[in-house]
Design an enzyme around this catalytic site. Structure first.
Site, short mmCIF file in Angstrom:
data_model
loop_
_atom_site.label_atom_id
_atom_site.label_comp_id
_atom_site.label_asym_id
_atom_site.label_seq_id
_atom_site.Cartn_x
_atom_site.Cartn_y
_atom_site.Cartn_z
N PHE A 145 -6.49 12.14 35.57
CA PHE A 145 -6.16 12.80 36.49
C PHE A 145 -5.00 11.46 37.13
O PHE A 145 -3.74 12.49 37.53
CB PHE A 145 -7.21 13.51 37.79
CG PHE A 145 -7.27 12.23 37.80
CD1 PHE A 145 -7.23 11.65 38.28
CD2 PHE A 145 -8.98 12.32 37.15
CE1 PHE A 145 -7.80 9.97 39.47
CE2 PHE A 145 -9.86 11.56 38.09
CZ PHE A 145 -9.16 10.05 38.83
N ARG A 155 -12.33 16.03 54.82
CA ARG A 155 -12.18 16.57 53.95
C ARG A 155 -13.21 17.81 53.96
O ARG A 155 -12.48 18.26 52.81
CB ARG A 155 -12.75 15.58 52.49
CG ARG A 155 -11.22 14.60 51.87
CD ARG A 155 -12.41 13.18 50.74
NE ARG A 155 -11.04 12.79 50.33
CZ ARG A 155 -11.65 11.84 49.49
NH1 ARG A 155 -13.09 11.28 49.36
NH2 ARG A 155 -10.90 10.68 49.36
N ASN A 182 -7.08 16.47 48.58
CA ASN A 182 -8.31 15.88 49.23
C ASN A 182 -8.05 15.07 51.15
O ASN A 182 -8.13 14.35 51.09
CB ASN A 182 -9.20 15.77 49.03
CG ASN A 182 -9.08 14.11 48.33
OD1 ASN A 182 -7.74 13.76 48.36
ND2 ASN A 182 -9.68 13.60 47.06
N ARG A 224 -14.71 5.98 55.00
CA ARG A 224 -15.28 6.66 53.85
C ARG A 224 -16.31 8.25 54.23
O ARG A 224 -16.03 9.03 53.72
CB ARG A 224 -15.96 5.88 52.76
CG ARG A 224 -14.86 4.30 52.07
CD ARG A 224 -14.09 5.10 51.08
NE ARG A 224 -14.32 5.35 50.13
CZ ARG A 224 -14.12 6.19 48.93
NH1 ARG A 224 -12.97 5.97 49.06
NH2 ARG A 224 -14.92 6.87 47.87
N THR A 228 -15.25 13.34 47.89
CA THR A 228 -13.85 12.77 46.97
C THR A 228 -13.78 14.61 47.08
O THR A 228 -12.34 14.51 46.89
CB THR A 228 -13.68 12.46 45.65
OG1 THR A 228 -13.91 10.85 46.27
CG2 THR A 228 -12.52 12.32 45.14
N HIS A 255 -7.08 9.24 51.72
CA HIS A 255 -7.07 8.34 50.93
C HIS A 255 -7.73 6.88 51.79
O HIS A 255 -7.45 7.18 52.68
CB HIS A 255 -6.02 7.64 50.63
CG HIS A 255 -6.32 6.43 49.18
ND1 HIS A 255 -7.41 6.23 48.61
CD2 HIS A 255 -6.69 4.92 49.89
CE1 HIS A 255 -7.20 4.54 47.87
NE2 HIS A 255 -7.07 3.98 49.16
N GLU A 300 -4.62 -3.45 48.50
CA GLU A 300 -4.14 -1.56 49.33
C GLU A 300 -3.44 -2.04 50.72
O GLU A 300 -1.83 -1.37 50.61
CB GLU A 300 -4.85 -0.84 49.51
CG GLU A 300 -5.11 0.21 47.87
CD GLU A 300 -6.76 0.85 48.51
OE1 GLU A 300 -7.03 1.17 46.93
OE2 GLU A 300 -6.56 1.13 49.40
N TYR A 343 -2.26 3.64 42.10
CA TYR A 343 -2.93 3.96 41.48
C TYR A 343 -3.09 3.28 40.43
O TYR A 343 -3.87 4.08 39.24
CB TYR A 343 -2.93 5.55 41.53
CG TYR A 343 -3.63 6.25 42.72
CD1 TYR A 343 -4.97 6.68 43.49
CD2 TYR A 343 -2.79 6.80 43.70
CE1 TYR A 343 -5.01 7.12 44.33
CE2 TYR A 343 -3.01 7.80 44.95
CZ TYR A 343 -4.82 7.67 45.51
OH TYR A 343 -4.80 8.11 46.27
N LYS A 360 -2.03 12.15 53.16
CA LYS A 360 -1.79 12.99 51.58
C LYS A 360 -0.85 13.52 52.46
O LYS A 360 -0.17 14.02 52.92
CB LYS A 360 -2.78 12.34 50.75
CG LYS A 360 -3.48 11.74 50.11
CD LYS A 360 -4.98 12.15 49.39
CE LYS A 360 -5.53 11.10 48.74
NZ LYS A 360 -6.32 11.30 47.79
P1 DAT Z 1 -11.97 8.85 46.81
O1 DAT Z 1 -10.57 9.47 47.33
O2 DAT Z 1 -12.69 9.47 47.21
O3 DAT Z 1 -12.44 7.65 46.58
P2 DAT Z 1 -11.46 8.16 43.53
O4 DAT Z 1 -11.24 6.73 43.65
O5 DAT Z 1 -12.62 8.32 42.57
O6 DAT Z 1 -11.46 8.75 45.21
O7 DAT Z 1 -10.22 9.05 43.65
C1 DAT Z 1 -8.53 9.17 43.58
C2 DAT Z 1 -8.62 10.35 43.70
O8 DAT Z 1 -8.01 10.88 42.95
C3 DAT Z 1 -8.73 10.68 44.63
O9 DAT Z 1 -9.28 11.17 46.17
C4 DAT Z 1 -8.57 12.98 44.34
C5 DAT Z 1 -8.04 12.27 42.66
N1 DAT Z 1 -9.18 12.97 41.90
C6 DAT Z 1 -10.76 11.91 41.92
N2 DAT Z 1 -11.19 12.75 40.99
C7 DAT Z 1 -10.67 13.77 40.50
C8 DAT Z 1 -10.51 15.00 39.42
N3 DAT Z 1 -11.86 14.88 38.81
N4 DAT Z 1 -9.29 16.09 38.63
C9 DAT Z 1 -8.80 15.39 40.02
N5 DAT Z 1 -8.21 14.54 40.90
C10 DAT Z 1 -8.88 13.58 40.59
MG MG Z 2 -11.04 5.67 45.42
#
Ligand code: DAT
Ligand code: MG
Length: 138
Positions: A57, A102, A112, A85, A91, A115, A126, A49, A9
């Protein structure tokens, strides 16, 4: 064999962590079969996304993801979706296990660093978002 999409990222690229992160994949024996650096527009980040469009968010996430260049990669290997993962960690970097990317480099739940696709179905979508068949080796 399985494939997954990995992204370093904007914070990872800006903080010169590309080598560190790729090294972790290589040391884990995970193959890289495609790689490119791109700077996505806000619209492109919204499309990528899309599944998170109703989350609180979403605006902040898409603004951040379009804030600078990213490195997109296709990783290849047995069970690579789960293994990536696991290398990434939870996350929220605060919850990520020691030894994960992370945990080592994440700043907060949004910044973080990496991805990784979460299922075979999402990996296919993707990967196709970033790469055509000619750009994937092997
Ligand atoms: P991951 O990236 O672990 O698959 P995710 O798919 O639930 O997690 O979310 C996608 C991205 O969105 C994540 O990498 C960072 C952001 N994100 C997730 N939860 C969040 C939150 N509570 N506040 C802010 N950003 C968030
Ligand atoms: Mg995800």
């Amino acid at each position: 064999m399985e494939r997954t999409l990995s992204i370093i990222k904007p914070d990872g690229v800006a903080r010169n962590l590309v080598g560190e992160i790729i090294k972790r994949f290589e040391e884990a024996g995970i193959g890289i079969v495609a790689m490119k650096m791109v700077h996505l527009s806000r619209e492109e980040c919204r499309a990528f996304y899309h599944v998170h469009r109703n989350r609180p968010f979403f605006d902040s996430l898409t603004e951040y993801m379009s804030s600078g260049p990213i490195v997109a990669m296709v990783l290849d290997g047995e069970d690579v979706i789960r293994r990536n993962r696991e290398l990434m960690g939870a996350t929220n970097p605060k919850d990520a296990a020691p030894g994960t990317i992370r945990h080592a480099f994440g700043s907060d739940v949004e910044k973080n660093v990496v991805h990784g696709s979460d299922s075979a179905e999402n990996a296919a979508v993707e990967i196709a978002f970033f790469f055509n068949a000619l750009e994937i080796c092997g």
